[in-house]
Design a protein around this motif. Structure first.
Motif, PDB file in Angstrom:
ATOM      1  N   HIS A  66       0.833  -1.200   0.000  1.00  0.00           N
ATOM      2  CA  HIS A  66       0.000   0.000   0.000  1.00  0.00           C
ATOM      3  C   HIS A  66       0.872   1.257   0.000  1.00  0.00           C
ATOM      4  N   ASN A  67       2.019   1.163  -0.650  1.00  0.00           N
ATOM      5  CA  ASN A  67       2.903   2.315  -0.733  1.00  0.00           C
ATOM      6  C   ASN A  67       2.447   3.269  -1.833  1.00  0.00           C
ATOM      7  N   PHE A  68       2.827   4.522  -1.700  1.00  0.00           N
ATOM      8  CA  PHE A  68       2.541   5.484  -2.755  1.00  0.00           C
ATOM      9  C   PHE A  68       3.305   5.079  -4.017  1.00  0.00           C
ATOM     10  N   PRO A  69       2.654   5.045  -5.169  1.00  0.00           N
ATOM     11  CA  PRO A  69       3.324   4.642  -6.415  1.00  0.00           C
ATOM     12  C   PRO A  69       4.568   5.473  -6.709  1.00  0.00           C
ATOM     13  N   GLU A  70       4.519   6.771  -6.373  1.00  0.00           N
ATOM     14  CA  GLU A  70       5.671   7.641  -6.609  1.00  0.00           C
ATOM     15  C   GLU A  70       6.904   7.161  -5.848  1.00  0.00           C
ATOM     16  N   THR A  71       6.680   6.584  -4.646  1.00  0.00           N
ATOM     17  CA  THR A  71       7.779   6.101  -3.830  1.00  0.00           C
ATOM     18  C   THR A  71       8.410   4.845  -4.426  1.00  0.00           C
ATOM     19  N   ILE A  72       7.582   3.927  -4.885  1.00  0.00           N
ATOM     20  CA  ILE A  72       8.092   2.685  -5.467  1.00  0.00           C
ATOM     21  C   ILE A  72       8.853   2.969  -6.755  1.00  0.00           C
ATOM     22  N   GLU A  73       8.332   3.870  -7.571  1.00  0.00           N
ATOM     23  CA  GLU A  73       9.022   4.242  -8.816  1.00  0.00           C
ATOM     24  C   GLU A  73      10.386   4.825  -8.510  1.00  0.00           C
ATOM     25  N   PHE A  74      10.444   5.686  -7.510  1.00  0.00           N
ATOM     26  CA  PHE A  74      11.718   6.301  -7.129  1.00  0.00           C
ATOM     27  C   PHE A  74      12.684   5.241  -6.589  1.00  0.00           C
ATOM     28  N   ARG A  75      12.197   4.349  -5.741  1.00  0.00           N
ATOM     29  CA  ARG A  75      13.029   3.285  -5.164  1.00  0.00           C
ATOM     30  C   ARG A  75      13.724   2.473  -6.245  1.00  0.00           C
ATOM     31  N   ASP A  76      12.944   2.011  -7.205  1.00  0.00           N
ATOM     32  CA  ASP A  76      13.490   1.145  -8.249  1.00  0.00           C
ATOM     33  C   ASP A  76      14.504   1.877  -9.122  1.00  0.00           C
ATOM     34  N   ARG A  77      14.229   3.137  -9.388  1.00  0.00           N
ATOM     35  CA  ARG A  77      15.151   3.923 -10.216  1.00  0.00           C
ATOM     36  C   ARG A  77      16.453   4.194  -9.468  1.00  0.00           C
ATOM     37  N   LEU A  78      16.355   4.478  -8.179  1.00  0.00           N
ATOM     38  CA  LEU A  78      17.549   4.788  -7.386  1.00  0.00           C
ATOM     39  C   LEU A  78      18.501   3.596  -7.300  1.00  0.00           C
ATOM     40  N   VAL A  79      17.971   2.412  -6.986  1.00  0.00           N
ATOM     41  CA  VAL A  79      18.855   1.252  -6.834  1.00  0.00           C
ATOM     42  C   VAL A  79      19.494   0.871  -8.166  1.00  0.00           C
ATOM     43  N   LYS A  80      18.777   1.119  -9.251  1.00  0.00           N
ATOM     44  CA  LYS A  80      19.342   0.841 -10.576  1.00  0.00           C
ATOM     45  C   LYS A  80      20.492   1.794 -10.871  1.00  0.00           C
ATOM     46  N   GLU A  81      20.304   3.066 -10.541  1.00  0.00           N
ATOM     47  CA  GLU A  81      21.351   4.065 -10.774  1.00  0.00           C
ATOM     48  C   GLU A  81      22.585   3.791  -9.923  1.00  0.00           C
ATOM     49  N   LEU A  82      22.384   3.338  -8.682  1.00  0.00           N
ATOM     50  CA  LEU A  82      23.494   3.103  -7.765  1.00  0.00           C
ATOM     51  C   LEU A  82      24.149   1.743  -7.978  1.00  0.00           C
ATOM     52  N   GLY A  83      23.440   0.826  -8.609  1.00  0.00           N
ATOM     53  CA  GLY A  83      23.972  -0.512  -8.802  1.00  0.00           C
ATOM     54  C   GLY A  83      24.091  -1.298  -7.506  1.00  0.00           C
ATOM     55  N   VAL A  84      23.157  -1.056  -6.574  1.00  0.00           N
ATOM     56  CA  VAL A  84      23.168  -1.773  -5.296  1.00  0.00           C
ATOM     57  C   VAL A  84      22.084  -2.846  -5.291  1.00  0.00           C
ATOM     58  N   GLU A  85      22.253  -3.817  -4.409  1.00  0.00           N
ATOM     59  CA  GLU A  85      21.267  -4.894  -4.293  1.00  0.00           C
ATOM     60  C   GLU A  85      20.052  -4.404  -3.514  1.00  0.00           C
ATOM     61  N   LEU A  86      18.867  -4.719  -4.010  1.00  0.00           N
ATOM     62  CA  LEU A  86      17.624  -4.396  -3.313  1.00  0.00           C
ATOM     63  C   LEU A  86      16.894  -5.684  -2.979  1.00  0.00           C
ATOM     64  N   ILE A  87      16.602  -5.867  -1.698  1.00  0.00           N
ATOM     65  CA  ILE A  87      15.805  -6.999  -1.237  1.00  0.00           C
ATOM     66  C   ILE A  87      14.415  -6.468  -0.890  1.00  0.00           C
ATOM     67  N   VAL A  88      13.383  -7.074  -1.445  1.00  0.00           N
ATOM     68  CA  VAL A  88      12.006  -6.683  -1.132  1.00  0.00           C
ATOM     69  C   VAL A  88      11.283  -7.879  -0.537  1.00  0.00           C
ATOM     70  N   ARG A  89      10.677  -7.672   0.612  1.00  0.00           N
ATOM     71  CA  ARG A  89       9.833  -8.684   1.218  1.00  0.00           C
ATOM     72  C   ARG A  89       8.461  -8.071   1.449  1.00  0.00           C
ATOM     73  N   ASN A  90       7.416  -8.843   1.136  1.00  0.00           N
ATOM     74  CA  ASN A  90       6.065  -8.303   1.062  1.00  0.00           C
ATOM     75  C   ASN A  90       5.177  -8.754   2.215  1.00  0.00           C
ATOM     76  N   VAL A  91       4.500  -7.784   2.829  1.00  0.00           N
ATOM     77  CA  VAL A  91       3.539  -8.075   3.891  1.00  0.00           C
ATOM     78  C   VAL A  91       2.433  -8.991   3.372  1.00  0.00           C
ATOM     79  N   GLN A  92       2.068  -8.822   2.092  1.00  0.00           N
ATOM     80  CA  GLN A  92       1.005  -9.628   1.507  1.00  0.00           C
ATOM     81  C   GLN A  92       1.303 -11.123   1.617  1.00  0.00           C
ATOM     82  N   ASP A  93       2.576 -11.506   1.504  1.00  0.00           N
ATOM     83  CA  ASP A  93       2.943 -12.921   1.600  1.00  0.00           C
ATOM     84  C   ASP A  93       2.605 -13.489   2.975  1.00  0.00           C
ATOM     85  N   ASN A  94       2.835 -12.700   4.015  1.00  0.00           N
ATOM     86  CA  ASN A  94       2.505 -13.155   5.373  1.00  0.00           C
ATOM     87  C   ASN A  94       0.999 -13.178   5.605  1.00  0.00           C
ATOM     88  N   ILE A  95       0.291 -12.264   4.970  1.00  0.00           N
ATOM     89  CA  ILE A  95      -1.183 -12.290   5.051  1.00  0.00           C
ATOM     90  C   ILE A  95      -1.705 -13.557   4.385  1.00  0.00           C
TER      91      ILE A  95
END
Length: 301
Positions: A66-95
């Protein structure tokens, strides 16, 4: 040069020292990344701490779904630019797995459900130090945190296990099963963070700037009506307002503020004169007097 710019220079040096100590003292650190201004500031500090090398640890986002779409778009672009590893774990999976129960009703939010997902991820990857963006001025439960804050093997905070921190001596020794939450900017304020973003010309999600948005009023707060996440009664009237968000948590519990600040300098000026904490727009902190304290004890941060 303003006093605040000089101050953030000293705060930057302190935070870089802390981040370097994390890498020196722990085997498997991670930076908890939400896409908000505080975690973005941590990323810039980590860049400076290890330049010209890359950041030597991954970023991890506990995604409520339930994150703001603008935040997710920025997140993905930033990690791509930096070349760092991004780990995403989803609350939905635990639900879906029945580990946590989805809230319903007027004040339903997934923000409280992040704890279980975070603790599962720490165990899954064996992280022994989680770097977070908590600041002393956010909420009183955060103001008394150590920089290196010990969590037990259940991820819980125990005040009796916290060791004193004398001057710049950071004690990273932990027992088997324990891990540490690290808060490099715990000595910063919201104004300090914005002043640093201004000084460093750091890019941030567009949602932080004033923009026209379909909104409605509830309990004196301004809520986004642009999505299907935020609960809205039929009689809660939608109107277009010029707003921005001071914090970018889960959409279901994060309200906007009226603003005309469309660039960093105006935001800094706005924060200087504000009499309300940024978390005044976070409904999850208002559930009870000890809401944040309880979440800390359960392992939220």
């Amino acid at each position: 040069m303003s006093t605040n710019i000089l101050q953030v220079g000293a705060l930057e040096s302190e935070a870089i020292y802390i981040i370097r100590e994390v890498v020196a003292q722990f085997e498997k650190p991670v930076l908890l990344f939400s896409g908000g201004k505080d975690s973005i500031t941590l990323v810039r500090l980590a860049q400076k701490a290890f330049y010209p090398a890359k950041i030597p640890f991954p970023l991890m986002h506990i995604d409520t779904g339930h994150n703001f779409p603008e935040t997710i778009e920025f997140r993905d672009r930033l990690v791509k630019e930096l070349g760092v590893e991004l780990i995403v774990r989803n609350v939905q999976d635990n639900i879906d797995a029945g580990k946590v129960k989805e809230e319903t009703g007027k004040y339903a939010s997934r923000n409280m459900l992040q704890t279980e997902t975070l603790l599962d991820a720490i165990e899954e990857f064996g992280f022994d130090a989680c770097i977070g963006g908590a600041r002393r001025d956010e909420e009183k439960a955060r103001a008394k945190e150590r920089i290196f804050s010990v969590r037990d093997d259940f991820g819980q905070w125990d005040e009796k296990n916290q060791r004193p921190e004398l001057f710049d001596m950071l004690n990273g020794r932990i027992d088997l099963g324990q891990n540490v939450r690290v808060f490099p900017i715990s000595n910063w304020t919201e104004l300090d963070v914005w002043s640093y973003i201004q000084k460093e010309e750091i890019e941030i999600p567009s949602i932080y700037f004033a923009h026209k948005r379909e909104t409605f009023i509830r309990d004196g707060l301004i809520w986004s009506a642009n999505d299907e996440v935020v609960y809205r009664e039929e009689d809660e009237e939608v109107a277009e307002r010029m707003v921005r968000f001071r914090t970018v948590g889960d959409m279901s519990c994060t309200a906007a503020v009226l603003s005309t600040a469309t660039e960093i300098n105006t935001i800094v000026a706005e924060i200087r004169t504000s009499t309300i904490s940024e978390r005044g727009a976070r409904i999850d902190d208002k559930r009870s007097e000890a809401a944040m304290e309880k979440r800390k004890q359960q392992g939220y941060f």
